[in-house]
Design an enzyme around this catalytic site. Structure first.
Site, short mmCIF file in Angstrom:
data_model
loop_
_atom_site.label_atom_id
_atom_site.label_comp_id
_atom_site.label_asym_id
_atom_site.label_seq_id
_atom_site.Cartn_x
_atom_site.Cartn_y
_atom_site.Cartn_z
N GLY A 47 10.11 79.70 6.98
CA GLY A 47 10.69 79.82 5.52
C GLY A 47 11.80 79.01 5.29
O GLY A 47 12.08 78.27 4.12
N GLU B 98 8.72 82.29 12.97
CA GLU B 98 7.47 81.37 12.59
C GLU B 98 7.88 80.14 11.90
O GLU B 98 7.31 79.84 10.87
CB GLU B 98 6.49 82.19 11.88
CG GLU B 98 6.02 83.37 12.68
CD GLU B 98 5.08 84.30 11.69
OE1 GLU B 98 5.20 83.94 10.31
OE2 GLU B 98 4.71 85.22 12.12
N PRO B 99 8.98 79.30 12.32
CA PRO B 99 9.04 78.07 11.60
C PRO B 99 8.02 76.96 11.59
O PRO B 99 7.44 76.82 12.63
CB PRO B 99 10.47 77.57 12.41
CG PRO B 99 10.26 78.02 13.79
CD PRO B 99 9.46 79.27 13.73
N GLY B 100 7.86 76.36 10.70
CA GLY B 100 6.91 75.46 10.49
C GLY B 100 7.73 74.12 10.21
O GLY B 100 8.00 73.19 10.69
N TYR C 230 2.62 70.49 -6.12
CA TYR C 230 3.82 71.21 -6.31
C TYR C 230 4.75 70.48 -7.17
O TYR C 230 5.99 70.73 -7.29
CB TYR C 230 4.29 71.84 -5.15
CG TYR C 230 3.32 72.35 -3.72
CD1 TYR C 230 2.69 73.49 -4.16
CD2 TYR C 230 3.60 71.58 -2.90
CE1 TYR C 230 2.18 73.67 -3.23
CE2 TYR C 230 2.59 72.28 -1.87
CZ TYR C 230 1.89 73.34 -1.90
OH TYR C 230 1.02 73.63 -1.02
N CYS D 243 -8.85 58.54 -9.01
CA CYS D 243 -9.15 58.52 -10.22
C CYS D 243 -8.80 59.85 -11.25
O CYS D 243 -9.55 60.61 -11.74
CB CYS D 243 -10.62 58.25 -10.68
SG CYS D 243 -10.81 56.43 -10.23
N GLU D 244 -7.48 60.15 -10.88
CA GLU D 244 -7.14 61.09 -11.86
C GLU D 244 -5.49 61.12 -11.87
O GLU D 244 -4.85 60.61 -11.14
CB GLU D 244 -7.39 62.97 -11.44
CG GLU D 244 -6.98 63.05 -10.07
CD GLU D 244 -7.15 64.55 -10.16
OE1 GLU D 244 -6.61 65.50 -10.72
OE2 GLU D 244 -8.28 64.97 -9.59
N TYR E 80 2.98 69.80 6.45
CA TYR E 80 2.05 69.92 5.13
C TYR E 80 1.85 68.63 4.75
O TYR E 80 1.70 68.52 3.29
CB TYR E 80 2.73 70.92 4.12
CG TYR E 80 3.03 72.16 4.79
CD1 TYR E 80 2.14 73.03 5.20
CD2 TYR E 80 4.59 72.51 4.80
CE1 TYR E 80 2.67 74.35 5.73
CE2 TYR E 80 5.00 73.61 5.49
CZ TYR E 80 4.13 74.66 5.85
OH TYR E 80 4.32 75.83 6.47
N1 LLP Z 1 4.64 82.14 8.81
C1 LLP Z 1 3.65 82.34 7.54
C2 LLP Z 1 3.25 83.77 7.74
C3 LLP Z 1 3.42 81.48 6.61
O1 LLP Z 1 2.66 81.88 5.75
C4 LLP Z 1 4.19 80.21 6.63
C5 LLP Z 1 3.82 79.32 5.69
C6 LLP Z 1 5.03 80.12 7.72
C7 LLP Z 1 5.09 80.99 8.57
C8 LLP Z 1 5.83 78.68 7.77
O2 LLP Z 1 6.48 78.65 6.71
P1 LLP Z 1 7.70 77.44 6.83
O3 LLP Z 1 8.86 77.56 8.03
O4 LLP Z 1 7.15 76.36 7.23
O5 LLP Z 1 8.49 77.44 5.61
N2 LLP Z 1 1.87 73.56 1.59
C9 LLP Z 1 3.08 74.04 1.26
C10 LLP Z 1 3.74 75.29 2.09
C11 LLP Z 1 2.87 76.30 2.39
C12 LLP Z 1 3.63 77.37 3.40
C13 LLP Z 1 2.71 78.59 3.77
N3 LLP Z 1 3.09 79.38 4.79
C14 LLP Z 1 4.02 73.17 1.04
O6 LLP Z 1 3.54 71.97 1.28
O7 LLP Z 1 5.27 73.08 0.70
#
Ligand code: LLP
Length: 420
Positions: free
Chosen positions: A240, A275-277, A319, A344-345, A373
């Site tokens: 998050g 769980e960082p992404g 978004y 085309c949108e 993402y």
């Molecule tokens: N853990 C869980 C259970 C999640 O659902 C997510 C993201 C993460 C970890 C990783 O979150 P992060 O650290 O990346 O914030 N497509 C959207 C973001 C969707 C995130 C979904 N879940 C975008 O492009 O902003």
């Protein structure tokens, strides 16, 4: 080192000039910097240095490219997966099964079984129904599934509504006020080893306060569960942490996040999991695109039509997200323009009235902060292919995902005899 910098007026990825990649691989193409990826991974880990041996699982959904997973696995990261496909990728990338956490509200029977057979480290259960189904499967096939119960703390993450997950109306987790009862029901099931609690309230958080509130509620729950006699040994605090997309924005650092976590979880005496992404991958990638042409508008700034589109980078259309947009070889001339793709949108618009470098047909440009993402959300809408991905390492680069041409997608289709 900044991963994407100008040298002699040309934007480079580490030590590779982006025009070279455009020439050899074509555009649009995602370009990732290995150094930036590893820097971010290390910054996150260093931010947690006050904690005792945290488990960090990269959220595969942010960037599931095999080479990205491989690089992070070699850094000691595990994987947070949400589908059988992501699980297969994590394993193929060499991440140890025990370092995999499986989240998601809709794990199918087949996916639960796949995960049991793979021997993953932890299932984050999102409902009691899922827990009973997993217990049944585990018993039938002779497994014990390590589980955490994902709770929904009903906390507003104050982020975009579509990526907020911790409000009671969101589909994720079980209501925290029912968590004690559900935990005890699931703990009684043979086949499950209920060992912890998980929480994730949303993505692209710009403040720590909602996280702190959610973690506080989790801490209280852990105390109650222990009082009720359960050995809670694990707490998964999700991902998050947001990142700046726009020059000048400031976000909490990994060190500030880590200090907050250390303070809130003091005395929990549990293995903390993360769980960082986005934090790891976002600024480690750009989407490199070529200007197709510029087009006069009837009464405003011109349209700069680039060869990337909403099918390659969905975030602006989905978004309203901002991605900084820069010419690869800026001339110094600036302009105001609408940046659009060929689809085309009208939603295929990256930016309106953007002050940016002046671009002519054939000029290269990048959308920045596209490593998370980005490619993973691509589609083949308008019968466009799937965008290619390149990983840069110092002065080397490699194609880490081939472009999937529109013709290859068409090849997977058939017309039935009765339409012949
Ligand atoms: N853990 C869980 C259970 C999640 O659902 C997510 C993201 C993460 C970890 C990783 O979150 P992060 O650290 O990346 O914030 N497509 C959207 C973001 C969707 C995130 C979904 N879940 C975008 O492009 O902003």
């Amino acid at each position: 080192m900044a991963a994407f910098e100008f040298r002699n007026g040309v934007l480079h990825a580490e030590n590779v000039p982006l025009p070279l990649i455009a020439e050899e691989v074509g555009t649009p193409v995602y370009v990732y910097s290995l150094a930036a990826l590893l820097d971010n991974a290390r910054a996150f880990r260093d931010g947690l240095s006050e904690l005792d041996n945290p488990h960090i699982a990269f959220a595969v959904k942010a960037n599931p490219n095999l080479s990205v997973l491989r690089a992070l696995g070699r850094e000691g990261f595990g994987a947070d997966v949400v589908s059988g496909g992501e699980l297969a990728r994590a394993i193929a990338a060499g991440i140890a099964p025990e370092d995999v956490v499986f989240s998601g509200v809709g794990k199918t029977h087949a996916e639960l079984l796949q995960a049991l057979e793979t021997g993953i480290g932890q299932f984050n259960l999102e409902s009691e129904e899922e827990g009973y189904e997993l217990a049944l499967l585990a018993r039938r096939h002779g497994f014990i599934a390590n589980c955490a119960l994902r709770v929904n703390p009903d906390v507003d993450a104050r982020t975009h509504a579509k990526i907020s997950t911790g409000k009671s109306e969101n589909k994720f987790g079980v209501p925290i006020d029912r968590a004690g009862a559900l935990y005890s029901a699931l703990a009684a099931e043979d086949g499950l080893n209920m060992r912890g609690v998980a929480v994730h309230i949303g993505s692209q958080l710009s403040e720590l306060e909602p996280l702190e509130t959610a973690f506080g509620k989790v801490g209280k729950l852990i105390g109650e569960l222990r009082e009720a006699g359960y050995a809670v040994t694990h707490a998964d605090l999700g991902g998050g942490l947001g990142v700046p997309y726009r020059e000048g924005e400031t976000f909490p650092t990994a060190a500030e996040y880590g200090a907050m976590v250390a303070r809130v979880t003091k005395g929990w005496d549990a293995q903390l999991m993360f769980e960082p992404g986005r934090f790891i991958a976002a600024d480690a990638g750009v989407l490199l695109t070529r200007t197709i042409r510029t087009k006069r508008s009837s009464n405003g700034p011109p349209f700069v039509v680039v060869d990337a589109a909403m099918n390659d980078l969905a975030r602006p259309a989905m978004y309203g997200a901002w991605h900084d947009f820069d010419a690869v070889e800026p001339t110094g001339e600036r302009c105001t323009a609408h940046i659009v793709g060929p689809i085309c949108e009208t939603g295929d618009t990256f930016a309106m009235d953007r002050e940016c470098d002046a671009l002519q047909a054939g000029d290269l440009a990048v959308f920045r902060t596209a490593g998370a993402y980005g490619a993973t959300m691509a589609s083949s809408y308008n019968s466009r292919g799937f965008v290619a991905e390149v990983l840069v390492n110092d002065d080397k680069f490699a194609i880490v995902a081939e472009r999937i041409e529109a013709s290859a997608i068409m090849d997977a289709e058939q017309v039935p005899d009765w339409l012949a």
